[in-house]
Design a protein around this motif. Structure first.
Motif, short mmCIF file in Angstrom:
data_model
loop_
_atom_site.label_atom_id
_atom_site.label_comp_id
_atom_site.label_asym_id
_atom_site.label_seq_id
_atom_site.Cartn_x
_atom_site.Cartn_y
_atom_site.Cartn_z
N UNK A 444 0.84 -1.20 0.00
CA UNK A 444 0.00 0.00 0.00
C UNK A 444 0.87 1.25 0.00
N UNK A 445 1.99 1.20 0.75
CA UNK A 445 2.90 2.36 0.79
C UNK A 445 3.54 2.60 -0.57
N UNK A 446 3.87 1.50 -1.27
CA UNK A 446 4.44 1.65 -2.62
C UNK A 446 3.46 2.35 -3.55
N UNK A 447 2.20 1.94 -3.48
CA UNK A 447 1.18 2.52 -4.34
C UNK A 447 0.96 4.00 -3.99
N UNK A 448 1.00 4.33 -2.71
CA UNK A 448 0.86 5.73 -2.29
C UNK A 448 2.01 6.57 -2.83
N UNK A 449 3.22 6.00 -2.80
CA UNK A 449 4.38 6.72 -3.33
C UNK A 449 4.22 6.96 -4.84
N UNK A 450 3.80 5.93 -5.56
CA UNK A 450 3.57 6.06 -7.00
C UNK A 450 2.48 7.10 -7.27
N UNK A 451 1.43 7.06 -6.46
CA UNK A 451 0.32 8.01 -6.63
C UNK A 451 0.77 9.45 -6.43
N UNK A 452 1.72 9.66 -5.52
CA UNK A 452 2.19 11.02 -5.27
C UNK A 452 2.93 11.61 -6.47
N UNK A 453 3.47 10.74 -7.33
CA UNK A 453 4.18 11.21 -8.52
C UNK A 453 3.32 11.24 -9.78
N UNK A 454 2.20 10.52 -9.75
CA UNK A 454 1.38 10.40 -10.96
C UNK A 454 0.68 11.72 -11.31
N UNK A 455 0.68 12.11 -12.59
CA UNK A 455 -0.14 13.25 -13.00
C UNK A 455 -1.62 12.90 -12.89
N UNK A 456 -2.46 13.89 -12.78
CA UNK A 456 -3.89 13.66 -12.51
C UNK A 456 -4.55 12.81 -13.59
N UNK A 457 -4.09 12.94 -14.84
CA UNK A 457 -4.73 12.19 -15.92
C UNK A 457 -4.43 10.69 -15.86
N UNK A 458 -3.46 10.31 -15.06
CA UNK A 458 -3.09 8.89 -14.97
C UNK A 458 -3.48 8.26 -13.64
N UNK A 459 -4.40 8.88 -12.92
CA UNK A 459 -4.80 8.33 -11.63
C UNK A 459 -5.47 6.97 -11.76
N UNK A 460 -5.95 6.66 -12.98
CA UNK A 460 -6.58 5.34 -13.18
C UNK A 460 -5.59 4.21 -12.97
N UNK A 461 -4.29 4.51 -13.13
CA UNK A 461 -3.26 3.48 -12.91
C UNK A 461 -3.32 2.97 -11.48
N UNK A 462 -3.64 3.86 -10.54
CA UNK A 462 -3.73 3.45 -9.14
C UNK A 462 -4.84 2.42 -8.95
N UNK A 463 -5.93 2.62 -9.65
CA UNK A 463 -7.04 1.64 -9.54
C UNK A 463 -6.58 0.27 -10.03
N UNK A 464 -5.76 0.25 -11.08
CA UNK A 464 -5.24 -1.02 -11.59
C UNK A 464 -4.29 -1.64 -10.58
N UNK A 465 -3.40 -0.81 -10.01
CA UNK A 465 -2.43 -1.35 -9.05
C UNK A 465 -3.11 -1.87 -7.79
N UNK A 466 -4.22 -1.24 -7.39
CA UNK A 466 -4.90 -1.69 -6.18
C UNK A 466 -5.48 -3.09 -6.34
N UNK A 467 -5.69 -3.50 -7.58
CA UNK A 467 -6.21 -4.85 -7.84
C UNK A 467 -5.17 -5.91 -7.48
N UNK A 468 -3.86 -5.55 -7.59
CA UNK A 468 -2.83 -6.57 -7.37
C UNK A 468 -2.09 -6.40 -6.04
N UNK A 469 -2.58 -5.51 -5.16
CA UNK A 469 -1.93 -5.40 -3.85
C UNK A 469 -2.78 -6.05 -2.76
#
Length: 469
Positions: A444-469
């Motif tokens: 979860x911490x890894x995903x939060x770190x990635x989310x902090x760097x992601x531009x707003x248009x790519x926030x959907x990537x977090x939804x994909x990553x949450x499926x595999x954590x």
């Protein structure tokens, strides 16, 4: 210094290169003869020689040093001017090309501009100027491959080079303007003691680039010598297609060195940085392999049936360059931590020797597949060497998650080589996702770190990553 945004900017240049160069080569191959095509290939080869032999201060060293200064807000334009001076120092060496055919002589100003531009880009990415470097990079590629179609239509190699020189002038001028706006008006400053110091420090990398040039071309040279131009064509085509995923990954990995250097200068732990990078890049590399191989086979079957004999070669080369990428990327953290670079010279010499030896032994016996096996062997040895050195240099920590990913790399390779038909890759794709989820490779911490760097248009990537954590 945002690694994800910077990777996307770098990826835009790679995408432009892939699309425009593909169009260029298709048109060139259709409307010109092999002699003209060969002249273009010679100019490209001279570019590679320029990067390998004339870049006496490796770009990795330049980027690392600039990144450290940028992180500490200590950028001094005098340092930038000193780094910019060495392309002018090696300019006389280009005069050796006066001994070659006329069109090669005309390449001298272009190759100088190419080298100067390479140094500028290394400085710019060290100062987090990825937007500016992407602008000039895309513009240069459009001129290089798009506008030069005019020269192809007229079959004029001199006009072709003149267009490339124009592209080099525009690119260098724009980069100079961007740098001057950042640090002030620049003039080359010839400090021989400064350059000698960084040349000595980067000497292992410099010599490694030379031997890497030999190792990367050794299988091609052996194929041409032992089997002739037809099989070289099959092999080279397979290598070009197989190299597409690694080019994309290279765009993502290209931000690691400036980012690692920047945050290392601010006191971040390189072990933590290398760990999350390794795990994220492993996921991307695994998915790239699983998706790319069926697509590559389909493309060859449908559009290039004459090259079907090289499909096995394509698969092996794609595996060799893509699966090993997460381990190879650890090199960036070793350089950023300012560890000794001498082992890389040993590695490059070993690689060059192995490529030539294994190619010479295997190609006469089993054909072009022998060249691909040679590259797989070198990839395994290189990855093992870098992994061991990263552990000994304390820039990487081999935990349970990292060990699982390392074990998966050869398993995926074996699966892709021996399992048919390609549609069974859907099972492998599902298995990789479940493996990441079951062993919690990403937290979860890894995903939060990635989310902090992601531009707003790519926030959907977090939804994909949450499926595999």
């Amino acid at each position: 210094m945002n690694p994800i945004k910077n990777a996307l900017k770098t990826l835009s240049v790679t995408t432009t290169n892939l699309i425009v160069a593909l169009i260029f080569f298709i048109i060139t191959a259709k409307i010109t003869n092999p002699a003209f095509f060969g002249k273009v290939a010679i100019i490209q080869l001279l570019e590679v020689v320029t990067s390998a032999f004339f870049c006496i201060v490796p770009t990795q060293i330049i980027t690392r040093e600039i990144s450290y200064l940028y992180a500490r807000k200590e950028i001094d334009k005098k340092i930038v001017e000193k780094f910019l001076s060495f392309p002018f120092l090696v300019l006389p060496v280009f005069l050796i090309l006066l001994l070659f055919p006329n069109y090669v002589k005309l390449a001298i100003p272009y190759l100088f501009l190419y080298l100067l531009n390479t140094v500028m880009i290394a400085i710019m990415v060290g100062m987090d100027m990825f937007t500016e470097s992407a602008i000039t990079g895309n513009l240069f590629l459009i001129i290089r491959w798009g506008v030069s179609i005019i020269a192809v239509l007229s079959r004029n190699i001199y006009l072709f080079l003149e267009i490339w020189i124009l592209g080099g002038i525009i690119s260098v001028s724009m980069n100079y303007a961007f740098l001057s706006r950042k640090v002030g008006t620049l003039l080359p400053s010839f400090d021989f003691a400064f350059l000698l110091k960084h040349f000595k420090e980067g000497l292992p990398l410099y010599l490694s680039s030379i031997t890497s040039f030999l190792s990367s071309q050794g299988d091609r040279i052996t194929t041409a010598y032992l089997l002739g131009s037809y099989y070289l064509g099959l092999y080279q085509f397979s290598a070009l297609v197989a190299g597409v995923p690694s080019m994309v990954l290279g765009a993502l990995g290209g931000v690691l060195l400036p980012t690692a250097s920047f945050y290392k200068a601010l006191g971040s732990d390189e072990k933590k940085m290398s760990s999350i990078s390794f795990r994220v890049l492993s996921l991307i590399s695994f998915l790239s392999v699983i998706i790319s191989i069926p697509i590559a086979i389909l493309v060859v079957d449908r559009f290039f049936p004459d090259y079907e004999a090289g499909i096995r070669v394509l698969i092996l080369l794609l595996l060799a360059t893509t699966l090993s990428f997460p381990v190879i990327s650890l090199t960036n953290f070793i350089i950023a931590a300012k560890k000794s670079l001498r082992p890389f010279l040993v590695l490059s010499l070993l690689n060059a020797s192995l490529v030539l030896l294994t190619s010479y032994l295997l190609i006469p016996r089993i054909g072009i597949i022998g060249g691909a096996i040679s590259q797989v062997i070198v990839s395994i040895i290189s990855s093992s060497f870098i992994l061991v050195y990263a552990l000994r240099a304390s820039t990487f920590l081999l935990g349970r998650k990292e060990s699982i990913l390392l074990a998966m790399m050869p398993l995926i390779g074996v699966y892709e080589v021996f399992i048919d038909p390609p549609y069974l890759d859907l099972l492998l794709l599902l298995f990789v996702i479940l493996l990441f989820k079951f062993f919690k490779i990403l937290t979860v911490d890894d995903v939060k770190l990635i989310q902090s760097f992601l531009p707003s248009r790519l926030k959907f990537v977090i939804s994909i990553l949450k499926v595999i954590i």
